[in-house]
Design an enzyme around this catalytic site. Structure first.
Site, PDB file in Angstrom:
ATOM      1  N   CYS A 127     105.073  73.054  44.605  1.00 13.37           N
ATOM      2  CA  CYS A 127     105.953  72.019  44.072  1.00 13.37           C
ATOM      3  C   CYS A 127     106.892  72.686  43.093  1.00 13.37           C
ATOM      4  O   CYS A 127     106.819  73.895  42.872  1.00 13.37           O
ATOM      5  CB  CYS A 127     105.161  70.902  43.413  1.00 13.37           C
ATOM      6  SG  CYS A 127     104.410  71.378  41.878  1.00 13.37           S
ATOM      7  N   LYS A 151      98.431  57.601  33.477  1.00 13.17           N
ATOM      8  CA  LYS A 151      98.567  57.913  34.904  1.00 13.17           C
ATOM      9  C   LYS A 151      97.459  58.862  35.366  1.00 13.17           C
ATOM     10  O   LYS A 151      96.818  58.635  36.391  1.00 13.17           O
ATOM     11  CB  LYS A 151      99.936  58.562  35.161  1.00 13.17           C
ATOM     12  CG  LYS A 151     100.074  59.185  36.531  1.00 13.17           C
ATOM     13  CD  LYS A 151     101.425  59.798  36.755  1.00 13.17           C
ATOM     14  CE  LYS A 151     101.528  61.258  36.408  1.00 13.17           C
ATOM     15  NZ  LYS A 151     100.810  62.170  37.314  1.00 13.17           N
ATOM     16  N   ASN A 152      97.255  59.935  34.612  1.00 12.51           N
ATOM     17  CA  ASN A 152      96.342  60.977  35.080  1.00 12.51           C
ATOM     18  C   ASN A 152      94.869  60.578  35.005  1.00 12.51           C
ATOM     19  O   ASN A 152      94.015  61.302  35.497  1.00 12.51           O
ATOM     20  CB  ASN A 152      96.571  62.285  34.307  1.00 12.51           C
ATOM     21  CG  ASN A 152      97.861  62.970  34.738  1.00 12.51           C
ATOM     22  OD1 ASN A 152      98.534  62.510  35.662  1.00 12.51           O
ATOM     23  ND2 ASN A 152      98.213  64.042  34.052  1.00 12.51           N
ATOM     24  N   ARG A 175     100.613  75.997  42.733  1.00 10.42           N
ATOM     25  CA  ARG A 175      99.555  74.996  42.608  1.00 10.42           C
ATOM     26  C   ARG A 175      98.575  74.967  43.789  1.00 10.42           C
ATOM     27  O   ARG A 175      98.498  73.986  44.541  1.00 10.42           O
ATOM     28  CB  ARG A 175     100.168  73.601  42.391  1.00 10.42           C
ATOM     29  CG  ARG A 175     100.968  73.541  41.104  1.00 10.42           C
ATOM     30  CD  ARG A 175     101.526  72.188  40.829  1.00 10.42           C
ATOM     31  NE  ARG A 175     100.589  71.313  40.163  1.00 10.42           N
ATOM     32  CZ  ARG A 175     100.915  70.111  39.712  1.00 10.42           C
ATOM     33  NH1 ARG A 175     102.144  69.655  39.868  1.00 10.42           N
ATOM     34  NH2 ARG A 175     100.024  69.355  39.116  1.00 10.42           N
ATOM     35  N   ASP A 183     102.282  69.226  29.829  1.00  8.43           N
ATOM     36  CA  ASP A 183     103.069  68.024  30.139  1.00  8.43           C
ATOM     37  C   ASP A 183     103.953  67.581  28.971  1.00  8.43           C
ATOM     38  O   ASP A 183     104.713  66.617  29.110  1.00  8.43           O
ATOM     39  CB  ASP A 183     102.135  66.871  30.557  1.00  8.43           C
ATOM     40  CG  ASP A 183     101.583  67.050  31.964  1.00  8.43           C
ATOM     41  OD1 ASP A 183     102.058  67.952  32.680  1.00  8.43           O
ATOM     42  OD2 ASP A 183     100.675  66.295  32.354  1.00  8.43           O
ATOM     43  N   ARG A 193     107.582  58.015  38.944  1.00 10.57           N
ATOM     44  CA  ARG A 193     106.216  58.392  39.333  1.00 10.57           C
ATOM     45  C   ARG A 193     105.275  58.282  38.139  1.00 10.57           C
ATOM     46  O   ARG A 193     104.093  58.017  38.319  1.00 10.57           O
ATOM     47  CB  ARG A 193     106.196  59.835  39.840  1.00 10.57           C
ATOM     48  CG  ARG A 193     106.840  60.020  41.196  1.00 10.57           C
ATOM     49  CD  ARG A 193     106.613  61.434  41.676  1.00 10.57           C
ATOM     50  NE  ARG A 193     105.230  61.803  41.384  1.00 10.57           N
ATOM     51  CZ  ARG A 193     104.815  63.018  41.073  1.00 10.57           C
ATOM     52  NH1 ARG A 193     105.658  64.015  41.042  1.00 10.57           N
ATOM     53  NH2 ARG A 193     103.543  63.261  40.820  1.00 10.57           N
TER      54      ARG A 193
HETATM   55  C1  UD1 Z   1      96.872  68.028  36.233  1.00 10.10           C
HETATM   56  C2  UD1 Z   1      97.775  66.891  35.828  1.00 10.10           C
HETATM   57  C3  UD1 Z   1      99.150  67.423  35.449  1.00 10.10           C
HETATM   58  C4  UD1 Z   1      99.043  68.522  34.403  1.00 10.10           C
HETATM   59  C5  UD1 Z   1      98.037  69.574  34.825  1.00 10.10           C
HETATM   60  C6  UD1 Z   1      97.760  70.598  33.732  1.00 10.10           C
HETATM   61  C7  UD1 Z   1      96.892  65.054  37.128  1.00 10.10           C
HETATM   62  C8  UD1 Z   1      97.098  64.096  38.250  1.00 10.10           C
HETATM   63  N1  UD1 Z   1      97.859  65.961  36.945  1.00 10.10           N
HETATM   64  O1  UD1 Z   1      97.430  68.633  37.400  1.00 10.10           O
HETATM   65  O2  UD1 Z   1      99.916  66.339  34.942  1.00 10.10           O
HETATM   66  O3  UD1 Z   1     100.299  69.144  34.227  1.00 10.10           O
HETATM   67  O4  UD1 Z   1      96.783  68.978  35.178  1.00 10.10           O
HETATM   68  O5  UD1 Z   1      97.326  69.960  32.574  1.00 10.10           O
HETATM   69  O6  UD1 Z   1      95.921  64.983  36.406  1.00 10.10           O
HETATM   70  N2  UD1 Z   1      94.905  76.171  39.981  1.00 10.10           N
HETATM   71  C9  UD1 Z   1      94.456  77.137  40.853  1.00 10.10           C
HETATM   72  N3  UD1 Z   1      93.585  76.757  41.855  1.00 10.10           N
HETATM   73  C10 UD1 Z   1      93.154  75.486  42.011  1.00 10.10           C
HETATM   74  C11 UD1 Z   1      93.612  74.501  41.102  1.00 10.10           C
HETATM   75  C12 UD1 Z   1      94.496  74.868  40.093  1.00 10.10           C
HETATM   76  O7  UD1 Z   1      94.826  78.293  40.740  1.00 10.10           O
HETATM   77  O8  UD1 Z   1      92.369  75.208  42.929  1.00 10.10           O
HETATM   78  C13 UD1 Z   1      95.861  76.530  38.891  1.00 10.10           C
HETATM   79  C14 UD1 Z   1      97.215  75.827  39.037  1.00 10.10           C
HETATM   80  O9  UD1 Z   1      98.074  76.505  39.919  1.00 10.10           O
HETATM   81  C15 UD1 Z   1      97.715  75.840  37.607  1.00 10.10           C
HETATM   82  C16 UD1 Z   1      96.423  75.703  36.792  1.00 10.10           C
HETATM   83  O10 UD1 Z   1      95.365  76.028  37.671  1.00 10.10           O
HETATM   84  O11 UD1 Z   1      98.332  77.073  37.299  1.00 10.10           O
HETATM   85  C17 UD1 Z   1      96.180  74.327  36.231  1.00 10.10           C
HETATM   86  O12 UD1 Z   1      96.384  73.363  37.256  1.00 10.10           O
HETATM   87  P1  UD1 Z   1      95.543  72.016  37.347  1.00 10.10           P
HETATM   88  O13 UD1 Z   1      94.831  71.749  36.067  1.00 10.10           O
HETATM   89  O14 UD1 Z   1      94.739  72.052  38.589  1.00 10.10           O
HETATM   90  O15 UD1 Z   1      96.684  70.944  37.522  1.00 10.10           O
HETATM   91  P2  UD1 Z   1      96.528  69.589  38.300  1.00 10.10           P
HETATM   92  O16 UD1 Z   1      95.116  69.165  38.235  1.00 10.10           O
HETATM   93  O17 UD1 Z   1      97.199  69.689  39.629  1.00 10.10           O
END
Ligand code: UD1
Length: 431
Positions: free
Chosen positions: A117, A22-23, A122, A306, A398
């Site tokens: 969420c 998925k990711n 996030r 995950d 999902r």
């Molecule tokens: C992706 C995955 C999700 C997985 C996560 C962590 C997808 C579609 N989803 O989510 O399944 O659980 O990686 O491996 O690929 N953060 C910030 N600022 C930002 C972006 C992120 O502070 O601009 C923080 C987030 O709040 C979190 C951490 O960084 O604490 C990691 O999040 P992130 O790697 O961005 O998760 P996703 O990419 O949303």
């Protein structure tokens, strides 16, 4: 609304195929926005998040064709709108992945802010600051991110936190920028590498994906390509944990064992026999009760967040006590109170839970709160005494392709119910 009813007490035994990840699929479909040629994506899993991405692209005027065996063709030759509306973004945070490609190709994008969420705040500040470093003008107004730019400029950008979709958004944007972009502290997840490989097949110049420093030399245009998505490592790991919890034996085929070494190391630590081939991995518990493991989540190649919920269930029925520490998301223990309702002995202190294993859990009605939490509850149901009903399984749909059918294939009794009417196949309820 659908629910899953699981009759506990079976020992899983058999073989199951891993779906496409998925990711990796979600950013790769979004990458179709970067070219006016057709991008053909193979091994696409049949999931709600994929449907949402297709809808999102379609309402931008992109031609999306879903063919046999889930081959998806994305034709972005005519983009009529650069808006990702709230109604779609609120159902799937990964919608933010259209921001970088739209800006790079069209010089404008309007994407609803994803908001918080169940598992944490996030934010997307790193996505936005990185795009600003590349010359974009961004304002956040009325719940929307409004971004504009001429041709983006290559830039050096160090991310404060390792972010998967942040790295992907910036990498996609940089492919069409003027000059070289260097992303520091980049996410190293296999799905980032898969996206990079797809972009390279489309003509992008990218080095270092899979390391903390990614270097992208921008090009004038990308072209179409055919690309097959890598196997889902989280789905693979979920089936292996289910095998361990039920003291059974499961072989996952069409997967890649090298992607889940942090997970298999923990499974070996719990006493499982794990064997691997090039594209399969098998876990055999030989009827033994697993032992508890301690773990701490972290970005790849560390232990994946995950898989944290699934291991919480494993520890709940294992011998001894284990400590699980979540470092990626601040609120990812929503499954704990539901597992407690099934009799699990779990204490939470800050971002750590201490789980004392019990011989048995008991079936109960429980509520899924997020994607991976739902999986942990289904696994708990497999081993519990009596029946477990997992509600709000739209979270599962999902991210897991035909989960109940795959578990049934391994010998479990899992049925999808709606309005008290039993059905066994998901297709039967999707009218
Ligand atoms: C992706 C995955 C999700 C997985 C996560 C962590 C997808 C579609 N989803 O989510 O399944 O659980 O990686 O491996 O690929 N953060 C910030 N600022 C930002 C972006 C992120 O502070 O601009 C923080 C987030 O709040 C979190 C951490 O960084 O604490 C990691 O999040 P992130 O790697 O961005 O998760 P996703 O990419 O949303």
């Amino acid at each position: 609304m659908d629910l899953l009813r699981i009759d506990g007490g079976c020992r899983l035994d058999g073989q199951v195929r891993a779906s496409g990840a998925k990711n990796a699929t979600l950013p790769i479909l979004s990458a179709g926005l970067l070219t006016d040629d057709t991008l053909v994506v193979r091994n696409v899993p049949h999931l709600e998040d994929v449907t949402t991405t297709n809808l999102l692209l379609a309402q931008m005027g992109v031609g999306v064709t879903v063919g046999d065996h889930m081959v998806v063709e994305v034709d972005s030759s005519s983009i009529s709108s650069c808006v990702a509306p709230y109604d779609l973004v609120k159902t799937m945070r990964a919608s933010i992945l259209v921001l970088g490609p739209l800006l790079a190709r069209r010089g404008e994008a309007e994407v609803s802010l994803p908001g918080g969420c169940a598992i944490g705040a996030r934010p997307v500040d790193i996505h936005l600051r990185g795009l600003e470093a590349m010359g974009a003008e961004i304002e956040v107004e009325g719940g929307y991110i409004r971004a504009r730019s001429g041709r983006l400029r290559g830039a050096r950008y160090a991310m404060d936190t390792v972010t998967v979709t942040g790295t992907e958004n910036l990498m996609m944007a940089a492919t069409l920028a003027d000059g070289v972009t260097v992303l520091e502290n980049a996410a190293r997840e296999p799905e980032v590498v898969d996206l990079a490989n797809c972009l390279i097949a489309m003509g992008a110049k990218i080095e270092g994906a899979g390391t903390p420093i990614i270097r992208i030399q921008g090009v004038e245009r990308l072209h179409g390509a055919e690309y097959s998505v890598l196997p889902d490592r989280i789905e693979t790991g979920t089936f292996l944990v289910a095998a361990a919890v039920t003291r059974g034996r499961v072989r996952v085929v069409e997967t890649d064992p090298t992607l889940i070494e942090a997970v298999t190391e923990k499974l070996r630590g719990c006493g499982a026999e794990v064997t691997e081939g090039d594209d399969w991995i098998e876990l055999n518990m030989r009827g033994k009760r697993p032992r508890s493991v301690d773990l701490r989540t972290s970005p790849y190649p560390g232990f994946p967040t995950d898989m944290q919920a699934q291991f919480t269930t494993l520890n709940a029925v294992a011998e001894g006590a284990g400590a699980i520490t979540e470092t990626v998301f601040e609120n990812r223990f929503m499954h704990v109170s539901e597992l407690q309702r099934m009799g699990a002995d779990i204490r939470q202190a800050g971002n750590t839970v201490i789980v004392r294993g019990k011989e048995k859990l008991t079936g109960a009605p429980v509520m899924a709160t997020d994607l991976r939490a739902s999986a942990s509850l289904v696994i708990a149901g497999l081993v519990a005494d009596g029946a477990t009903e997992v509600r709000r399984i739209y979270h599962l749909d999902r991210g897991y392709e035909c989960m109940e059918e795959k578990f049934a294939q391994l010998g479990a009794t899992v049925r999808r119910l709606r309005d008290d009417a039993p059905v066994t196949a998901r297709s039967a309820v999707k009218t």
